[in-house]
Design an enzyme around this catalytic site. Sequence first.
Site, mmCIF file in Angstrom:
data_model
loop_
_atom_site.group_PDB
_atom_site.id
_atom_site.type_symbol
_atom_site.label_atom_id
_atom_site.label_comp_id
_atom_site.label_asym_id
_atom_site.label_seq_id
_atom_site.Cartn_x
_atom_site.Cartn_y
_atom_site.Cartn_z
ATOM 1 N N GLU A 42 15.904 -19.816 -4.302
ATOM 2 C CA GLU A 42 15.723 -18.473 -4.866
ATOM 3 C C GLU A 42 15.270 -18.557 -6.337
ATOM 4 O O GLU A 42 14.368 -17.834 -6.756
ATOM 5 C CB GLU A 42 17.032 -17.677 -4.729
ATOM 6 C CG GLU A 42 17.105 -16.384 -5.522
ATOM 7 C CD GLU A 42 15.996 -15.379 -5.207
ATOM 8 O OE1 GLU A 42 15.235 -15.569 -4.251
ATOM 9 O OE2 GLU A 42 15.873 -14.400 -5.969
ATOM 10 N N LYS B 223 5.412 -4.987 -3.283
ATOM 11 C CA LYS B 223 6.762 -4.814 -2.762
ATOM 12 C C LYS B 223 6.656 -4.296 -1.338
ATOM 13 O O LYS B 223 5.783 -3.503 -1.041
ATOM 14 C CB LYS B 223 7.507 -3.797 -3.628
ATOM 15 C CG LYS B 223 8.986 -3.798 -3.387
ATOM 16 C CD LYS B 223 9.746 -4.029 -4.657
ATOM 17 C CE LYS B 223 11.209 -4.166 -4.444
ATOM 18 N NZ LYS B 223 11.704 -5.452 -4.928
ATOM 19 N N GLU C 89 6.938 -16.642 -8.800
ATOM 20 C CA GLU C 89 6.240 -15.372 -8.570
ATOM 21 C C GLU C 89 6.037 -14.569 -9.861
ATOM 22 O O GLU C 89 5.112 -13.779 -9.950
ATOM 23 C CB GLU C 89 6.936 -14.526 -7.497
ATOM 24 C CG GLU C 89 8.278 -13.994 -7.882
ATOM 25 C CD GLU C 89 8.942 -13.174 -6.776
ATOM 26 O OE1 GLU C 89 8.236 -12.570 -5.982
ATOM 27 O OE2 GLU C 89 10.185 -13.156 -6.736
ATOM 28 N N ASN D 38 -2.312 2.530 5.712
ATOM 29 C CA ASN D 38 -1.540 1.296 5.501
ATOM 30 C C ASN D 38 -1.491 0.566 6.833
ATOM 31 O O ASN D 38 -1.288 1.198 7.862
ATOM 32 C CB ASN D 38 -0.090 1.611 5.126
ATOM 33 C CG ASN D 38 0.022 2.186 3.731
ATOM 34 O OD1 ASN D 38 -0.943 2.198 2.987
ATOM 35 N ND2 ASN D 38 1.210 2.671 3.405
ATOM 36 N N GLY D 39 -1.616 -0.757 6.798
ATOM 37 C CA GLY D 39 -1.522 -1.513 8.041
ATOM 38 C C GLY D 39 -2.834 -2.175 8.388
ATOM 39 O O GLY D 39 -3.721 -2.315 7.534
ATOM 40 N N TRP E 160 -3.000 -2.688 -1.445
ATOM 41 C CA TRP E 160 -2.832 -4.142 -1.489
ATOM 42 C C TRP E 160 -3.796 -4.674 -0.437
ATOM 43 O O TRP E 160 -3.620 -4.439 0.754
ATOM 44 C CB TRP E 160 -1.386 -4.528 -1.153
ATOM 45 C CG TRP E 160 -1.099 -5.988 -1.283
ATOM 46 C CD1 TRP E 160 -0.713 -6.646 -2.405
ATOM 47 C CD2 TRP E 160 -1.157 -6.976 -0.244
ATOM 48 N NE1 TRP E 160 -0.525 -7.980 -2.143
ATOM 49 C CE2 TRP E 160 -0.795 -8.213 -0.819
ATOM 50 C CE3 TRP E 160 -1.483 -6.942 1.118
ATOM 51 C CZ2 TRP E 160 -0.742 -9.397 -0.086
ATOM 52 C CZ3 TRP E 160 -1.439 -8.121 1.844
ATOM 53 C CH2 TRP E 160 -1.068 -9.327 1.241
ATOM 54 N N HIS F 184 13.755 -38.612 -1.400
ATOM 55 C CA HIS F 184 13.099 -38.908 -0.113
ATOM 56 C C HIS F 184 11.621 -38.556 -0.147
ATOM 57 O O HIS F 184 10.994 -38.428 0.905
ATOM 58 C CB HIS F 184 13.823 -38.166 1.011
ATOM 59 C CG HIS F 184 15.219 -38.642 1.212
ATOM 60 N ND1 HIS F 184 15.514 -39.857 1.794
ATOM 61 C CD2 HIS F 184 16.412 -38.107 0.845
ATOM 62 C CE1 HIS F 184 16.828 -40.032 1.808
ATOM 63 N NE2 HIS F 184 17.395 -38.986 1.234
ATOM 64 N N CYS G 266 0.842 -1.190 0.000
ATOM 65 C CA CYS G 266 0.000 0.000 0.000
ATOM 66 C C CYS G 266 0.881 1.244 0.000
ATOM 67 O O CYS G 266 1.904 1.285 0.670
ATOM 68 C CB CYS G 266 -0.951 0.100 1.185
ATOM 69 S SG CYS G 266 -2.097 -1.245 1.339
ATOM 70 N N ARG H 183 4.119 -0.864 -4.633
ATOM 71 C CA ARG H 183 3.815 -1.287 -3.266
ATOM 72 C C ARG H 183 2.431 -1.925 -3.121
ATOM 73 O O ARG H 183 2.085 -2.435 -2.061
ATOM 74 C CB ARG H 183 3.884 -0.085 -2.341
ATOM 75 C CG ARG H 183 5.298 0.287 -2.058
ATOM 76 C CD ARG H 183 5.371 1.423 -1.103
ATOM 77 N NE ARG H 183 6.688 1.461 -0.523
ATOM 78 C CZ ARG H 183 6.982 1.036 0.690
ATOM 79 N NH1 ARG H 183 6.052 0.541 1.474
ATOM 80 N NH2 ARG H 183 8.197 1.100 1.139
ATOM 81 N N LYS I 105 11.782 -17.043 -7.771
ATOM 82 C CA LYS I 105 11.744 -16.033 -8.839
ATOM 83 C C LYS I 105 10.835 -16.503 -9.972
ATOM 84 O O LYS I 105 10.040 -15.748 -10.493
ATOM 85 C CB LYS I 105 13.169 -15.785 -9.341
ATOM 86 C CG LYS I 105 13.469 -14.437 -9.821
ATOM 87 C CD LYS I 105 13.796 -13.402 -8.751
ATOM 88 C CE LYS I 105 12.985 -13.433 -7.491
ATOM 89 N NZ LYS I 105 13.513 -12.782 -6.364
HETATM 90 C C1 F6R Z 1 10.792 -11.954 -3.951
HETATM 91 C C2 F6R Z 1 10.815 -10.820 -3.037
HETATM 92 C C3 F6R Z 1 10.364 -11.023 -1.641
HETATM 93 C C4 F6R Z 1 11.187 -10.151 -0.674
HETATM 94 C C5 F6R Z 1 10.636 -10.271 0.753
HETATM 95 C C6 F6R Z 1 11.471 -9.473 1.734
HETATM 96 O O1 F6R Z 1 11.327 -11.619 -5.190
HETATM 97 O O2 F6R Z 1 11.157 -9.730 -3.420
HETATM 98 O O3 F6R Z 1 10.419 -12.368 -1.263
HETATM 99 O O4 F6R Z 1 12.517 -10.571 -0.715
HETATM 100 O O5 F6R Z 1 9.324 -9.815 0.777
HETATM 101 O O6 F6R Z 1 11.502 -8.126 1.386
HETATM 102 P P1 F6R Z 1 12.564 -7.147 1.988
HETATM 103 O O7 F6R Z 1 13.912 -7.543 1.459
HETATM 104 O O8 F6R Z 1 12.156 -5.790 1.518
HETATM 105 O O9 F6R Z 1 12.510 -7.291 3.479
#
Ligand code: F6R
Length: 607
Positions: free
Chosen positions: A483, A602, A490, A98-99, A74, A506, A2, A27, A487
């Site tokens: 990782e 984000k 998502e 936000n929150g 969001w 396993h 948000c 965001r 990637k």
């Molecule tokens: C995946 C991604 C998320 C962030 C996670 C932590 O590509 O970006 O998994 O890594 O939400 O975010 P930060 O680093 O901002 O604490």
Amino acid sequence: MCGIVGYVGSKNAQSILLEGLHRLEYRGYDSAGIVTFQDGDACLLRVKGKVAGLDSLVNDSHRDDSIGIGHTRWATHGEPSERNAHPHNVGDIFLVHNGIIENYKDLKSVLETRGYSFVSETDTEVLTALVDSIYQQDKNLFAAVSEALHMVVGAYGIAVVAKDNMDEVVVARSGSPLVIGVGEDETFIASDPSALVGNTDQVIFLKDGEVAKCTRDGVTVKDSADQAVEPIVETIEMDIQAMQKKGFDHFLVKEIFDQPESLSATLAGRVVKDQDLLRLGGLNMSEEELRAVKHIFIVACGTASYASMIASYYIERFADDVVIDTVVASELRYRSFNVPENSLAIFVSQSGETADTIACLKEMKQRGVRCLGVVNAVGSTIAREVDGGIYIHAGAEISVASTKGFTSQVVALVLFGLVMAQAKGMSIEDVRPYIDELDALPEEIAAVLDTKNEEVKQLAADYSHYEHAFYIGRDVLYPLALEGALKLKETSYIHVEGQPAGELKHGSIALIDDRFFEVAFVMDNELFEKSMSNIIEVQARGGHVIVVTNSSREIEAERVVRIESRLKMFTPLLFNIVSQLFAYYVAVNKGNDVDQPRNLAKSVTVE
Ligand code: F6R
């Protein structure tokens, strides 16, 4: 998660708010809205979906109001819809939030007995009504917001206006970031300084519990005990270039290609090859304190947690008297974990605003543990709350999927490990190979981007139609597989799992058939043969295997991506460039919203 914007000045508020929302859209992008007003006449515009939907509404409405607030959402409470979008309006009050307000149901019942009724499913509408109920008593917005917040349990960053008060935007924060931009005869509000770029570089970072009255003439702040606080105005350096796509189609691919430069910025002044020198300025720890460290908690979420895991595999190799616990923040905070003597906690976060990571930081501080941050966003909550740390200086990361942040996080953590190990007696002869490789890494990444981009693009075209995939690896390549899997899932919405290569048999191998492809990371080292056995097991069950390797040995797999590099230790970070490009091109092939994948946002500022 948000985004909030606000403005009070003499310019056109609608266009300033819209521009800010476009910058903050990464965001959250379920719905968006703005309100501006003049002499009691408010213009509230809200849409389901992206901020772009607001552009045409604003064009149609043509207002020259000079005060307002806006939001991009969001969804937490209530589905994404126009009705649930912010700003919410009750009586004279408009509010963006936000929150999460945890006691909103109790507050709602009380407000209903006072005649308030509600049209949305949100906790925010309840908070708006609460402020209105107090505001109606003596029309003092600053006091009404403060009083209302004393009755609230939860986390919030809010901006509030009253349509009959043309002079004030009142803002407050508790657990959710809020920054005020101070201009000449104008004041800006944002949940993230990136929304202020181009308007002002003078900012006040509001602290938890503080409430501020923003007017054209300045800012008045009080703390949670209603005592006046002298606001600290800071200058922030933000590069507007970093917020543009620079000719790339998406921020994601731009940020993948940023990595030679962003990693150089992480290393600058910290790895000085010709002097055999490693230094980290902001740790605020003496050599003696570094020497004493016996236990490290590395706390993070998502990609940052995988970066932490990878770094811990490296650090364990050269700091053998230190035990490292790499923990996912949302789990650690509910565990009754022990803190051994001489513990250190490191919080890794690109945004510096991740709610679970912040909660763990608070817990560790309460227990008296020294806390460090590895953070990208300058001035963010984690950066401000820790005792010291490392800014990764990767530049603004706009795409929701983290790429350049990840690479710099791994390197910053390894740097910390080396500095600590040197304090513990690691010789310069043992450190030198790391210095050499770290120094060479940006160029090596540039070479992979240069030579592998087209090959990976084609690979992605060939594998985009699959619905299932595994990523596997051994040793440091295991967290790399996690990782890579994250990637791809998502961005592409393919069902992907990351697994230790040796674990597959396993249980998970039961899933394998020809509907699966598998990305196997293989280093040319003592684990090569074992990794090959795991690949053969998958192929025997019909799985389609893509091997990413630095080996020139013969490999039987459907596809082999060979990385030529003189690096020995940090080759996994080159393999990861292949993962990043692959995820990007699969997402493009599938027509997905690459920079803003569905259901995500984000910076996850709710727990
Ligand atoms: C995946 C991604 C998320 C962030 C996670 C932590 O590509 O970006 O998994 O890594 O939400 O975010 P930060 O680093 O901002 O604490």
